[in-house]
Design an enzyme around this catalytic site. Sequence first.
Site, short mmCIF file in Angstrom:
data_model
loop_
_atom_site.label_atom_id
_atom_site.label_comp_id
_atom_site.label_asym_id
_atom_site.label_seq_id
_atom_site.Cartn_x
_atom_site.Cartn_y
_atom_site.Cartn_z
N PRO A 1 4.77 127.78 -51.77
CA PRO A 1 5.34 126.24 -52.04
C PRO A 1 4.61 125.53 -52.88
CG PRO A 1 5.39 126.81 -49.56
CD PRO A 1 4.77 128.21 -50.43
N GLU B 1 11.17 135.21 -62.42
CA GLU B 1 10.18 136.13 -63.15
C GLU B 1 9.41 135.20 -64.31
OE1 GLU B 1 9.81 139.35 -62.19
OE2 GLU B 1 11.41 138.86 -60.84
N ALA C 1 8.43 143.72 -65.59
CA ALA C 1 9.94 143.23 -64.68
C ALA C 1 10.74 142.23 -65.62
CB ALA C 1 9.56 142.53 -63.36
N PHE D 1 8.11 141.82 -53.38
CA PHE D 1 7.26 141.21 -54.01
C PHE D 1 7.01 139.76 -53.55
CE2 PHE D 1 5.49 139.27 -58.21
CZ PHE D 1 4.52 140.12 -58.39
#
Length: 379
Positions: A127, A363, A241, A122
């Site tokens: 940056p 996450e 997730a 994923f």
Amino acid sequence: MLDKSLTPEQQEYQQLARDFTAKHIIPVASEYDRTGDFPEFILKEVKEAGINCMAVPKEYGGPGLSSLIQSIVVEEWGYGCAGFATTLAGNGLSTYPVLIAGTDEQKKSFYPYIVNGGMGAFALTEPGAGSDAGGVATVAKREGDEYVINGTKCFCTTGSYASVFIIFASTDPSLGTKGISAFIVEREREGLTIGAVEHKLGIRSSNTVEVLLKNVRVPAAHLLGQEGDGMKIAMKTLDMARPIVGAIGVGLARRAMDECIKYVKERLDINGKPLAAHQNVQFRIADMAIQVEAARQLLRRCMSLKEAGLPYSKESAMAKTFATDTAMKVSAEAVDLMGEFGYSLDSVVEKLMRDAKVMQIYEGTNQIQRMVIAGQLLR
């Protein structure tokens, strides 16, 4: 002991995952942490165990397990090693966008890559786009029946070993977040290369890399949903997730507590009494147990809402935040209670504390989760 509050099927998967972890993860976790090597062998073992790609529906070759069973399995992986758990759960992260927005044809082409023992990745973070995912600078330009993608992704989990990626890129930079789209991109596409490999404080066996995209051409049919659906897909993916990250945190915290209990029962004070005989130690162990169980139950409530088809974004953020804060707090407490032995590189809890920190960051940082929770409560 198995959790007697679970159904027989759920207990079966808990035992399966516990046995898998005891056999394949715990014996080698410290060595892979020391070397930072990627445990490729685990992909074959998890497939043979039948707990690979748990979210993939049965009609596409996966086990199609419930959200609660997935969390039960991942908790056991987290008990063994958060690095291994991050690797194994990473396939779920790449699976969710296709589950959310993929067509039947896209699912048939995507899922075999991971169901057959491979890895998906994923790729959202850049940056200049971390917590502010709207800052995505990677661009996908439509040219006929193809999109041409250019940009750089970073902190991509298992990117070096992935055979297929979910790439987020802007199809209309003028629209900001509403111009972001999601694409299925195979590893063999010309122009996709792996850049720097990150060397990390914790979860060292988990591969984390930079992904470079230079004039990468993909068929227009690889667009997930419609142009501009990317941010919506990404947010729904992260909702799915985050509880899985919470499950890793619960497993890690439980392991830290167990290691600490073992130590204080065996370690004697200057008077020859076990440390566990001291009320202060007992209270601290009790607080660990309270936090671990509270995190687990918060996680299970989130999963029950998800399974019922009810809104769970707030509960997802709460479960992730509380469970990973608990992992950090309990592992640090274990190091403290075990003193110089806890701080030693030979100690399990030293590794657990290093691993726990990243779970408060990836996450979506726990600060961002608190913004999500507050936004839901105050709207």
